[in-house]
Design an enzyme around this catalytic site. Structure first.
Site, short mmCIF file in Angstrom:
data_model
loop_
_atom_site.label_atom_id
_atom_site.label_comp_id
_atom_site.label_asym_id
_atom_site.label_seq_id
_atom_site.Cartn_x
_atom_site.Cartn_y
_atom_site.Cartn_z
N GLY A 91 101.97 90.64 41.19
CA GLY A 91 100.58 91.06 41.32
C GLY A 91 100.36 92.53 41.02
O GLY A 91 99.26 92.93 40.64
N CYS A 209 97.18 81.05 42.72
CA CYS A 209 96.30 82.19 42.48
C CYS A 209 94.86 81.80 42.81
O CYS A 209 94.33 80.84 42.23
CB CYS A 209 96.39 82.67 41.04
SG CYS A 209 95.35 84.13 40.72
#
Length: 383
Positions: A91, A209
């Protein structure tokens, strides 16, 4: 590589260097970054670290000053020998720009990405909002990356050149206007998965996600997850595979996902992705889209780690993610069942030298409780 404990002189230098870095980050770098909008600060940090990583004398100095080592930190997970259990979660380093700096700073491993089969522009900006009172960020990047062909090539180079740090690549489904049906999504994952074969120490498959056009079809229906891994099982690979799971599933639904994964060629699980629940955070603007990182994830993550370890034992290696700012918070995840510990937010709020604080503090906590190494403490609170 096997380490002996640092000498008293090395230990003193490491402590002094860590204190110096902490002072400099708190009083100079952090103030500078926090004066910028979060998106701009993120981009500046990535480009600055990428440039610094190309200066070998600087990386040598960083390693000499910050990299704390101790035999108690060494651990073997999924057949891989780690110098310590701490890693960067996916991320932050979307395009694999940070390995040289993280390796020199003393990370045990890094997870780059998540990266996708096609280059992905991500969601409309802004991607980030700071929540310092909560030790968190609102994250809405939407898997922005330059494409898994390029990211994995960079990861392979880092995997080859790293001095001690292990490399993992996180793959996800492309988030763009070409997203199609479930079969398209499965093919998209397989493309990136095949590209990663043999080129890193680990592969993480991110099925959770929360900020994409396609949603989360592989966690909303266990049959979809089964279809995905039935396809990925056809791909021979030497690396262990972890699956990054969602945080906000009630245990019965979470267990259904684990039951599916237990039937496939999956060695570990990353627990867990961003926090969607903003209960008690009424001061956070509703129009700030995205999931929460950092401390709001901690309690739920620890609970899922513990329940997974309790019910599945050694079937899955567990990488615990969320709310790791202090050595004790990391230790709690380990005692709950995590063999590896990942984080991002504490880098921003505490500074890159916090990896040294985490390692040193973990060794002290292990020895206080009579453990010789990390592995001895894994899951002791739920065994």
């Amino acid at each position: 590589m096997s380490y002996v404990s640092q000498s008293p002189v090395q230990n003193a230098i490491n402590k002094a260097s860590t204190n110096l870095f902490t002072f400099a980050y708190r009083n100079v770098a952090k103030k500078m970054f926090f004066a910028m909008p979060p998106d701009k600060a993120h981009d500046a940090m990535i480009s600055g670290c990428a440039a610094a990583g190309r200066v070998k004398p600087l990386m040598w100095m960083l390693r000499e000053m910050l990299d704390y080592t101790d035999p108690a930190l060494e651990t073997e997970v999924m057949g891989i020998r780690f110098d310590n259990p701490f890693g960067l979660s996916a991320g932050l380093d979307k395009n694999c720009d940070l390995p040289a700096v993280l390796d020199a700073a003393g990370f045990g491993f890094e997870t780059v990405g998540s990266t996708t089969a096609r280059p992905c522009a991500g969601n409309p900006r802004p991607w980030f909002h700071r929540l310092p009172d909560y030790g968190s960020m609102v994250v809405h990047a939407g898997l922005a990356n330059i494409g898994s062909d390029k990211v994995i090539a960079r990861a392979e180079k880092a995997y080859t050149n790293a001095k001690t740090m292990k490399m993992s690549v996180s793959i996800a489904r492309t988030n763009d206007n070409l997203v199609g049906d479930l079969d398209e999504g499965i093919a998209d994952y397989r493309t990136s998965f095949e590209r990663a074969v043999g080129r890193t120490n680990m592969i993480e498959v991110n099925v959770s996600c929360p900020n994409t056009m396609a949603g989360e079809p592989f966690t909303s229906d266990p049959n979809n997850l089964d279809r995905l891994f039935s396809e990925l099982d056809k791909v021979d690979r030497p690396q262990p595979v972890l699956v990054k799971l969602p945080l906000n599933k009630p245990w019965p639904e979470f267990k259904e996902l684990l039951d599916v994964l237990a039937e496939h060629n999956v060695q570990g699980v990353s627990i867990a992705n961003l926090q969607k629940d903003r209960t008690g955070m009424d001061d956070v603007p509703a129009d700030w889209k995205g999931g929460l990182s950092g401390l709001p994830c901690r309690k739920r993550s620890d609970a899922l780690v513990a329940q997974t370890y309790r019910e599945y034992g050694d079937r899955f290696a567990i990488a615990g993610i969320g709310g790791v700012f202090t050595p004790r918070q990391a230790y709690m995840k380990i005692r709950a069942g995590a063999s590896l510990v990942m984080f991002i937010s504490s880098l921003m709020y505490c500074g890159p030298q916090n990896i040294t604080t985490l390692k040193r503090g973990l060794v002290e906590l292990l020895h206080e409780d009579g453990f010789d190494n990390v592995a001895e403490a894994v899951g002791v609170d739920v065994r």
